[in-house]
Design a protein around this motif. Structure first.
Motif, mmCIF file in Angstrom:
data_model
loop_
_atom_site.group_PDB
_atom_site.id
_atom_site.type_symbol
_atom_site.label_atom_id
_atom_site.label_comp_id
_atom_site.label_asym_id
_atom_site.label_seq_id
_atom_site.Cartn_x
_atom_site.Cartn_y
_atom_site.Cartn_z
ATOM 1 N N MET A 1 0.868 -1.160 0.305
ATOM 2 C CA MET A 1 0.140 -0.004 0.134
ATOM 3 C C MET A 1 0.825 1.242 0.047
ATOM 4 O O MET A 1 1.987 1.389 0.612
ATOM 5 N N PRO A 2 0.643 2.124 -0.875
ATOM 6 C CA PRO A 2 1.618 3.449 -0.892
ATOM 7 C C PRO A 2 1.208 4.189 0.117
ATOM 8 O O PRO A 2 0.035 4.292 0.823
ATOM 9 N N GLU A 3 2.317 5.066 0.634
ATOM 10 C CA GLU A 3 2.238 5.660 1.790
ATOM 11 C C GLU A 3 1.760 7.030 1.475
ATOM 12 O O GLU A 3 1.760 7.901 0.565
ATOM 13 N N SER A 4 0.613 7.422 2.510
ATOM 14 C CA SER A 4 -0.334 8.601 2.156
ATOM 15 C C SER A 4 0.625 9.799 2.412
ATOM 16 O O SER A 4 1.507 9.702 3.068
ATOM 17 N N ASP A 5 0.301 10.778 1.736
ATOM 18 C CA ASP A 5 1.094 12.034 1.920
ATOM 19 C C ASP A 5 1.136 12.553 3.276
ATOM 20 O O ASP A 5 1.912 13.103 3.796
ATOM 21 N N SER A 6 -0.238 12.575 3.928
ATOM 22 C CA SER A 6 -0.528 13.046 5.251
ATOM 23 C C SER A 6 0.501 12.288 6.417
ATOM 24 O O SER A 6 1.057 12.793 6.930
ATOM 25 N N TYR A 7 0.407 10.735 6.069
ATOM 26 C CA TYR A 7 1.541 10.002 6.799
ATOM 27 C C TYR A 7 2.858 10.598 6.663
ATOM 28 O O TYR A 7 3.601 10.376 7.680
ATOM 29 N N ALA A 8 3.366 10.484 5.393
ATOM 30 C CA ALA A 8 4.733 10.774 5.201
ATOM 31 C C ALA A 8 5.109 12.333 5.729
ATOM 32 O O ALA A 8 6.317 12.183 6.338
ATOM 33 N N GLU A 9 4.370 12.892 5.763
ATOM 34 C CA GLU A 9 4.534 14.323 6.565
ATOM 35 C C GLU A 9 4.384 14.294 7.745
ATOM 36 O O GLU A 9 5.274 15.036 8.607
ATOM 37 N N PHE A 10 3.686 13.669 8.529
ATOM 38 C CA PHE A 10 3.883 13.244 9.868
ATOM 39 C C PHE A 10 5.210 12.676 10.249
ATOM 40 O O PHE A 10 5.854 13.051 11.295
ATOM 41 N N ILE A 11 5.704 11.671 9.657
ATOM 42 C CA ILE A 11 7.026 11.096 9.826
ATOM 43 C C ILE A 11 7.903 12.110 9.691
ATOM 44 O O ILE A 11 9.047 12.096 10.518
ATOM 45 N N ASP A 12 7.916 12.658 8.592
ATOM 46 C CA ASP A 12 8.933 14.079 8.605
ATOM 47 C C ASP A 12 9.060 14.810 9.809
ATOM 48 O O ASP A 12 9.920 15.167 10.165
ATOM 49 N N SER A 13 7.863 15.235 10.263
ATOM 50 C CA SER A 13 7.473 16.103 11.248
ATOM 51 C C SER A 13 8.320 15.712 12.738
ATOM 52 O O SER A 13 8.683 16.293 13.525
ATOM 53 N N LEU A 14 8.194 14.524 12.767
ATOM 54 C CA LEU A 14 8.873 13.673 13.812
ATOM 55 C C LEU A 14 10.143 14.057 14.156
ATOM 56 O O LEU A 14 10.843 14.051 15.167
ATOM 57 N N LEU A 222 2.914 7.392 19.061
ATOM 58 C CA LEU A 222 2.004 7.966 18.319
ATOM 59 C C LEU A 222 2.241 7.781 16.669
ATOM 60 O O LEU A 222 1.381 7.776 15.878
ATOM 61 N N GLN A 223 3.504 7.408 16.480
ATOM 62 C CA GLN A 223 3.962 6.948 15.275
ATOM 63 C C GLN A 223 3.176 5.678 14.892
ATOM 64 O O GLN A 223 2.830 5.546 13.746
ATOM 65 N N ASP A 224 3.292 4.785 15.897
ATOM 66 C CA ASP A 224 2.448 3.423 15.483
ATOM 67 C C ASP A 224 1.139 3.795 15.430
ATOM 68 O O ASP A 224 0.319 3.203 14.448
#
Length: 244
Positions: A1-14, A222-224
């Motif tokens: 499943m491709p990574e959503s933009d919102s999730y990718a942005e959250f991971i980057d914000s961490l 919160l990442q999980d």
């Protein structure tokens, strides 16, 4: 499943949270004088408090972005109304009804006419969704904070009635995958703890002093949670955007 933009942005914000957390003193307090120790403790407390506020803000922003992605996909695909959860349709209709009761005279008549002419098609199962009617703002407005009862309420609108059990299963499976089989996390309790601490810190309660270890645990937790929510939203998108 491709990574959503919102999730990718959250991971980057961490990375921002981790960078701030790493800015604290690196030398053990026992190797310093009393004055330096006090200053280091103040710096550490300031950093960890800031990290909690920033972390929860990023997490809540992620959820709003994920909900927006869902609405955007529905508006782009224009599936038949039968594919859209009744709770989401009711939410948009309710907003219009509340507008009617907030007016009088000709304006009320106009809004009542518009309710039936514009919003009635939402309840025609075979009609394609009008993208000008659905609003991500109306949905994200329901998400006021990351407490479990709010998450449950919002995801119930999307016909996800077991969001907390799903999150709990995912989080504890992630713990086992990391080799921690002795720990079990109650997601509702942990979310409440984190949001309450953020609220106290944001409102100036200086007695809240999360440790670096606690903040690091909050980041992983919160990442999980975000990973599971991203998967749930993707499943909702696939369901809603089917044209069958």
């Amino acid at each position: 499943m491709p990574e959503s933009d919102s999730y990718a942005e959250f991971i980057d914000s961490l990375r921002e949270v981790r960078t701030l957390l790493a800015a604290g003193p690196s030398q053990p307090l026992g190797h310093k004088g009393a004055t330096d120790q006090a200053q280091d403790r103040e710096l550490t407390n300031a950093l960890t408090r800031a990290c909690v506020v920033m972390l929860v803000a990023h997490f809540e922003g992620f959820i709003k972005a994920a909900l927006t992605e869902l609405i955007d996909e529905i508006c782009e695909t224009k599936p038949p109304a039968r594919r859209i959860p009744d709770g989401l349709l009711e939410l948009h209709t309710r907003e219009r009804i509340q507008e009617i009761f907030g007016t009088d005279g000709p304006d009320r008549i106009h809004k009542t006419r518009r309710l039936f002419s514009t919003y009635a098609p939402l309840w025609d199962e075979d009609r394609s969704i009008n993208p000008r009617i659905l609003s991500a703002t109306i949905l994200t407005r329901q998400f006021t904070n990351a407490k479990p009862e709010v998450l449950e309420s919002v995801f119930a609108l999307l016909d996800v009635q077991d969001v907390i059990p799903q999150l709990e299963s995912h989080v504890n499976q992630a713990l086992i995958a990391r080799g921690d089989e002795a720990t079990s996390i109650k997601v509702a309790v942990k979310l409440t703890e984190i949001v309450n601490r953020r609220n106290k810190i944001a409102h100036g309660d200086r007695s809240e002093k999360p440790t670096q270890f606690e903040v690091e645990g909050y980041v992983v937790f919160l990442q999980d949670i975000a990973g599971c929510i991203s998967r749930i939203i993707e499943q909702r998108i696939r369901h809603c955007c089917s044209l069958r």
